[in-house]
Scaffold this motif. Sequence first.
Motif, short mmCIF file in Angstrom:
data_model
loop_
_atom_site.label_atom_id
_atom_site.label_comp_id
_atom_site.label_asym_id
_atom_site.label_seq_id
_atom_site.Cartn_x
_atom_site.Cartn_y
_atom_site.Cartn_z
N TYR A 43 3.07 15.28 -6.70
CA TYR A 43 2.36 15.23 -5.22
C TYR A 43 1.15 16.00 -5.22
O TYR A 43 1.10 17.13 -4.98
CB TYR A 43 3.43 15.59 -4.25
CG TYR A 43 2.96 15.62 -2.87
CD1 TYR A 43 3.11 14.21 -2.35
CD2 TYR A 43 2.79 16.52 -2.18
CE1 TYR A 43 2.68 14.15 -1.03
CE2 TYR A 43 2.46 16.44 -0.86
CZ TYR A 43 2.47 15.10 -0.21
OH TYR A 43 1.98 15.29 1.25
N GLN A 44 0.25 15.15 -4.90
CA GLN A 44 -1.10 16.02 -4.71
C GLN A 44 -1.37 17.16 -5.34
O GLN A 44 -1.91 18.22 -4.82
CB GLN A 44 -1.30 16.34 -3.10
CG GLN A 44 -1.15 14.97 -2.34
CD GLN A 44 -1.12 15.06 -1.00
OE1 GLN A 44 -1.33 16.12 -0.43
NE2 GLN A 44 -1.05 13.85 -0.08
N GLU A 66 2.36 1.69 -3.59
CA GLU A 66 1.41 2.20 -4.62
C GLU A 66 1.11 3.55 -4.33
O GLU A 66 1.23 4.28 -5.35
CB GLU A 66 0.05 1.25 -4.42
CG GLU A 66 0.32 -0.09 -5.04
CD GLU A 66 -0.80 -1.14 -4.85
OE1 GLU A 66 -1.83 -0.61 -3.95
OE2 GLU A 66 -0.58 -2.13 -5.54
N ARG A 67 1.03 4.03 -3.17
CA ARG A 67 0.91 5.49 -2.94
C ARG A 67 1.93 6.20 -3.21
O ARG A 67 1.77 7.21 -4.04
CB ARG A 67 0.50 5.72 -1.30
CG ARG A 67 0.30 7.06 -1.22
CD ARG A 67 -0.66 7.29 0.06
NE ARG A 67 -0.40 8.79 0.34
CZ ARG A 67 -0.53 9.28 1.68
NH1 ARG A 67 -0.82 8.82 2.47
NH2 ARG A 67 -0.45 10.82 1.62
N TRP A 99 0.64 3.82 7.36
CA TRP A 99 0.11 2.49 7.21
C TRP A 99 -0.20 1.71 8.32
O TRP A 99 -1.10 0.95 8.57
CB TRP A 99 1.08 1.75 6.15
CG TRP A 99 0.97 0.39 6.06
CD1 TRP A 99 0.06 -0.27 5.18
CD2 TRP A 99 1.66 -0.81 6.67
NE1 TRP A 99 0.05 -1.73 5.41
CE2 TRP A 99 1.31 -1.90 6.04
CE3 TRP A 99 2.68 -0.68 7.51
CZ2 TRP A 99 1.60 -3.26 6.66
CZ3 TRP A 99 3.28 -1.88 8.12
CH2 TRP A 99 2.79 -3.04 7.38
N LEU A 149 4.92 7.55 5.04
CA LEU A 149 3.70 6.80 4.52
C LEU A 149 3.70 5.30 5.32
O LEU A 149 2.60 4.80 5.52
CB LEU A 149 4.14 6.35 3.10
CG LEU A 149 4.01 7.77 2.06
CD1 LEU A 149 4.21 7.11 0.76
CD2 LEU A 149 2.73 8.56 2.48
N ASN A 203 1.60 6.36 -7.20
CA ASN A 203 0.73 7.35 -7.44
C ASN A 203 1.14 8.80 -7.39
O ASN A 203 0.61 9.75 -8.08
CB ASN A 203 -0.54 7.18 -6.83
CG ASN A 203 -0.98 5.72 -7.19
OD1 ASN A 203 -0.67 5.12 -8.22
ND2 ASN A 203 -1.97 5.20 -6.45
N GLU A 204 1.95 9.28 -6.13
CA GLU A 204 2.25 10.50 -6.08
C GLU A 204 3.59 10.85 -6.61
O GLU A 204 4.09 12.12 -6.58
CB GLU A 204 2.29 10.72 -4.74
CG GLU A 204 0.78 10.53 -3.91
CD GLU A 204 0.86 10.78 -2.31
OE1 GLU A 204 -0.14 11.10 -2.04
OE2 GLU A 204 2.07 10.88 -1.73
N ALA A 242 0.78 -1.36 0.15
CA ALA A 242 -0.15 -0.10 0.04
C ALA A 242 0.84 1.24 -0.03
O ALA A 242 0.55 2.28 -0.58
CB ALA A 242 -1.03 -0.06 1.31
N VAL A 243 2.10 0.95 0.50
CA VAL A 243 3.06 2.51 0.66
C VAL A 243 3.49 2.68 -0.97
O VAL A 243 3.56 3.62 -1.00
CB VAL A 243 3.93 2.15 1.67
CG1 VAL A 243 5.24 3.03 1.67
CG2 VAL A 243 3.13 2.26 3.21
#
Lengths: 367, 367
Positions: free
Chosen positions: B29-30, B20-21, B259, B255, B24-25, B17-18
């Motif tokens: 970044y955001q 993948e985040r 998590w 991150l 994505n960023e 999950a870390v």
Amino acid sequence: MTRHYNFCAGPAALPVAVLERARNELVDYQGRGLSVMEMSHRSDEFVAIAEQAEADFRALLNVPEHYRVLFLQGGASMQFAMLPMNLLGQGGSGNFIQTGIWGKKALSEARRLGYACHVAGSSEPNGHTAVPGLDTLDISRDAAYLHYTSNETIGGLEFDYVPHVSRPDGKQVPLVCDMSSNILSKPMRVEDFGVIYAGAQKNIGPAGLTLVMVRDDLLGRAQSDIPSLFDYQQLAEAGSMVNTPPTYAWYLAGLVFQWLRDDIGGLEAMDAINQRKADKLYGAIDRSDFYSNPIAKANRSRMNVPFVLADAALDKVFLEEADQAGLLNLKGHRSVGGMRASLYNAVPEEAVDALVAFMADFEQRRG
Amino acid sequence: MTRHYNFCAGPAALPVAVLERARNELVDYQGRGLSVMEMSHRSDEFVAIAEQAEADFRALLNVPEHYRVLFLQGGASMQFAMLPMNLLGQGGSGNFIQTGIWGKKALSEARRLGYACHVAGSSEPNGHTAVPGLDTLDISRDAAYLHYTSNETIGGLEFDYVPHVSRPDGKQVPLVCDMSSNILSKPMRVEDFGVIYAGAQKNIGPAGLTLVMVRDDLLGRAQSDIPSLFDYQQLAEAGSMVNTPPTYAWYLAGLVFQWLRDDIGGLEAMDAINQRKADKLYGAIDRSDFYSNPIAKANRSRMNVPFVLADAALDKVFLEEADQAGLLNLKGHRSVGGMRASLYNAVPEEAVDALVAFMADFEQRRG
């Protein structure tokens, strides 16, 4: 997804192609089922990545075989301590040229550690607006090396020559150069130097990695009671893996080296692009009475362009409007104020075009 | 995309999950138009990331206010030098418990630097298979701290108690603990310690980041002639930003902390999962005559499980078949051989199930 133009002095812009490749490989590196971040630094996969990065770096700069390339941690500031500990272990003094804040820090740290230091030249009399001439340098009789900062990131002052010097007895003095903010911006002769070092976060990769090139004859001179991780010889013998290196930063640096070779076409091509970028921005500054840069033309940095507005009261609105226009991180260093545009390798020419256009528009509306 | 099970001792598995985040960023970044890697460490965006990471870390471990949390470079090995330089600057000796290779390195480095050192206890007599008992420890009269390694990554030996000790004069001795390979694996009392440190590349994040917690009263004791970047007090005052920190590694650690809090439910939940994972693997080893682990049950590491096959000639084929089955990095450390499965936080329970099933199958076919 939006990408803005990032003029940050460091950590600085990275090539979009590098970021995209890193993104695509982040969760699963080339079908191996894991991220580069999750690889043992002693695994075949990571060792291949590390060796390829070093080979590509060597090829870009034509690094001769009798130089070690070290991939370290701690930033250039850690080198401020490691250098005298490695090079003055058998006596002699460090000679320093002072052209701004970073060179001053290198000198202070060597002094803090108790080493003999000598100021061989300084641009302080001219307010750090021109580097001292070669013929003005005063080298001490016991000089073990001459340290200088080829590009002062904060002041925007860049050497236009390599200060080859000798001691009064005629013996050549090894040059030690902090190239953090202009390494890889142009071709250079590595063999002019004894040690070259650079924090990665400008032209190499992300923060947390420092590259050091050491000529073989300067290895093995450290005192025996310095920290093991400071000893260039031990680090060289272990291939920079005395302990776990910053593996992901090393991998990203490798991607940047590949980008320089494949997408840009090498350092001569990069040099030409950087020259055009600098010419455009300094040209715009010089054509205007509203913007100004104080540095002697021959020593103007191509990487870091500080400039001020005729009316400092407009600084804040300049920065706000630039930010809204997608021109990020133009604020000058807190120690000098004003503006600073860093034009590192990864800042594309279009970014400079956009900045120059914004500056013209701002001057027309507010000047 | 394929993801395999990664039992590497470090750099180690990170939560999917870390990763993948982070993917994505990575490029934007955001919606800020740049990567975290490209942010100035002094920008509002990055400072917010850094402060959030520290706050989340403090919340996970209930770090009291009178402890500083430092985000540094150099790995735990750099701390081997920094610790005596900070804690013995005003005299006294470092006391050390020796339970394996990492503790030995910590002691060697302090000795190399010329500090007074005393071995307070050692598991060498039992071949590092059981930690020395509290009542066997011999604390020197001038002890300034007691250093130990709560989990020896290579030997797979973990302390089952906190060695609270006093000097012969009754004065309590600050505990200094290398928690590189078991930090965040369970709840703990930070206030039991003077200094806690950990390389990130096991349970915290990627290599190139080191976390250090220092109790306030241990700041300001360093000698004045140590490298500036080694001085805990200076680092604490600058919020770990004396120079550019490893920003991307810091972000990734943040991150991982999120998590742990949001996906896992905190350290008590993590503790329960880790206990189940260890029970499954040690159970499989103990039920078999083909696999064995030499460590005393009370001191078996939950994070690093070394084991050997009854026939060492089968090691190679075991590792090859495991690799083909997507069970990566099971080779033991080069200094000990055999196998080692590291079961850090990010290694899911399914990975242990898959390993246990593979081991049973391998034993049936080859045992």
